[in-house]
Design a protein around this motif. Structure first.
Motif, PDB file in Angstrom:
ATOM      1  N   ASN A  51       0.860  -1.250  -0.085  1.00  0.00           N
ATOM      2  CA  ASN A  51      -0.216  -0.089  -0.008  1.00  0.00           C
ATOM      3  C   ASN A  51       0.985   1.172   0.108  1.00  0.00           C
ATOM      4  O   ASN A  51       0.266   2.346   0.625  1.00  0.00           O
ATOM      5  N   MET A  52       1.901   1.139  -0.687  1.00  0.00           N
ATOM      6  CA  MET A  52       3.075   2.320  -0.728  1.00  0.00           C
ATOM      7  C   MET A  52       2.466   3.432  -1.304  1.00  0.00           C
ATOM      8  O   MET A  52       2.695   4.711  -0.868  1.00  0.00           O
ATOM      9  N   MET A  53       1.695   3.247  -2.283  1.00  0.00           N
ATOM     10  CA  MET A  53       0.894   4.644  -3.303  1.00  0.00           C
ATOM     11  C   MET A  53      -0.057   5.286  -2.256  1.00  0.00           C
ATOM     12  O   MET A  53      -0.043   6.359  -2.069  1.00  0.00           O
ATOM     13  N   ASP A  54      -0.896   4.560  -1.399  1.00  0.00           N
ATOM     14  CA  ASP A  54      -1.515   5.140  -0.527  1.00  0.00           C
ATOM     15  C   ASP A  54      -0.644   5.917   0.433  1.00  0.00           C
ATOM     16  O   ASP A  54      -1.162   7.276   0.993  1.00  0.00           O
ATOM     17  N   HIS A  55       0.216   5.450   1.130  1.00  0.00           N
ATOM     18  CA  HIS A  55       1.045   6.263   2.127  1.00  0.00           C
ATOM     19  C   HIS A  55       1.778   7.598   1.475  1.00  0.00           C
ATOM     20  O   HIS A  55       1.684   8.621   2.234  1.00  0.00           O
ATOM     21  N   GLU A  56       2.020   7.389   0.215  1.00  0.00           N
ATOM     22  CA  GLU A  56       2.593   8.492  -0.426  1.00  0.00           C
ATOM     23  C   GLU A  56       1.840   9.505  -0.584  1.00  0.00           C
ATOM     24  O   GLU A  56       2.040  10.764  -0.333  1.00  0.00           O
ATOM     25  N   LYS A  57       0.461   9.248  -1.088  1.00  0.00           N
ATOM     26  CA  LYS A  57      -0.711  10.067  -1.261  1.00  0.00           C
ATOM     27  C   LYS A  57      -0.979  10.920   0.140  1.00  0.00           C
ATOM     28  O   LYS A  57      -1.156  12.159   0.200  1.00  0.00           O
ATOM     29  N   ALA A  58      -0.943  10.005   1.273  1.00  0.00           N
ATOM     30  CA  ALA A  58      -1.368  10.507   2.711  1.00  0.00           C
ATOM     31  C   ALA A  58      -0.061  11.476   2.943  1.00  0.00           C
ATOM     32  O   ALA A  58      -0.510  12.493   3.637  1.00  0.00           O
ATOM     33  N   LEU A  59       1.138  11.360   2.728  1.00  0.00           N
ATOM     34  CA  LEU A  59       2.073  12.347   3.137  1.00  0.00           C
ATOM     35  C   LEU A  59       1.915  13.572   2.253  1.00  0.00           C
ATOM     36  O   LEU A  59       2.161  14.601   3.005  1.00  0.00           O
ATOM     37  N   VAL A  60       1.708  13.481   1.164  1.00  0.00           N
ATOM     38  CA  VAL A  60       1.728  14.920   0.296  1.00  0.00           C
ATOM     39  C   VAL A  60       0.337  15.524   0.791  1.00  0.00           C
ATOM     40  O   VAL A  60       0.229  16.795   0.781  1.00  0.00           O
ATOM     41  N   ASP A  61      -0.873  14.946   1.052  1.00  0.00           N
ATOM     42  CA  ASP A  61      -2.012  15.430   1.514  1.00  0.00           C
ATOM     43  C   ASP A  61      -1.873  16.081   2.798  1.00  0.00           C
ATOM     44  O   ASP A  61      -2.456  17.029   3.154  1.00  0.00           O
ATOM     45  N   SER A  62      -1.115  15.643   3.726  1.00  0.00           N
ATOM     46  CA  SER A  62      -0.808  16.054   4.889  1.00  0.00           C
ATOM     47  C   SER A  62       0.114  17.336   5.134  1.00  0.00           C
ATOM     48  O   SER A  62       0.027  17.938   6.113  1.00  0.00           O
ATOM     49  N   GLY A  63       0.795  17.470   4.209  1.00  0.00           N
ATOM     50  CA  GLY A  63       1.628  18.582   3.825  1.00  0.00           C
ATOM     51  C   GLY A  63       3.240  18.004   4.354  1.00  0.00           C
ATOM     52  O   GLY A  63       4.091  18.919   4.086  1.00  0.00           O
ATOM     53  N   TYR A  64       3.523  16.929   4.805  1.00  0.00           N
ATOM     54  CA  TYR A  64       4.781  16.583   5.015  1.00  0.00           C
ATOM     55  C   TYR A  64       5.603  16.449   3.943  1.00  0.00           C
ATOM     56  O   TYR A  64       6.841  16.779   4.079  1.00  0.00           O
ATOM     57  N   CYS A  65       5.299  16.139   2.784  1.00  0.00           N
ATOM     58  CA  CYS A  65       6.141  16.064   1.497  1.00  0.00           C
ATOM     59  C   CYS A  65       5.361  16.987   0.664  1.00  0.00           C
ATOM     60  O   CYS A  65       4.232  17.074   0.450  1.00  0.00           O
ATOM     61  N   THR A  66       5.908  17.601  -0.314  1.00  0.00           N
ATOM     62  CA  THR A  66       5.349  18.679  -1.122  1.00  0.00           C
ATOM     63  C   THR A  66       5.755  18.227  -2.622  1.00  0.00           C
ATOM     64  O   THR A  66       6.679  17.535  -2.854  1.00  0.00           O
TER      65      THR A  66
END
Length: 75
Positions: A51-66
């Motif tokens: 579920n790596m892609m879901d984790h990546e999306k959650a990171l961007v949505d949270s603002g942790y990654c831009t």
């Protein structure tokens, strides 16, 4: 931060595949140096990559990654 005449992009393929491809295309076409910062988890940090892609999306949505692609001369 100053980059001079460098194209800089930050990407996370799991969050937005099209933005990732667009940043790579822009970096390739840029007349000068290009730098792409890509977030990509590895098996050492995330043993279950199913579920790596879901984790990546959650990171961007949270603002942790831009995600961004910026020519330094535009700053």
């Amino acid at each position: 931060m100053t980059y001079g005449n460098v194209y800089v992009a930050s990407v996370c393929m799991g969050a937005n595949y099209n933005q990732c491809i667009r940043a790579m295309k822009e970096a390739e076409e840029y007349k000068g140096a290009s730098l792409i910062l890509a977030f990509s988890p590895c098996i050492d940090h995330m043993p279950d990559l199913s579920n790596m892609m879901d984790h990546e999306k959650a990171l961007v949505d949270s603002g942790y990654c831009t995600e961004a692609g910026v020519e330094a001369t535009d700053r």
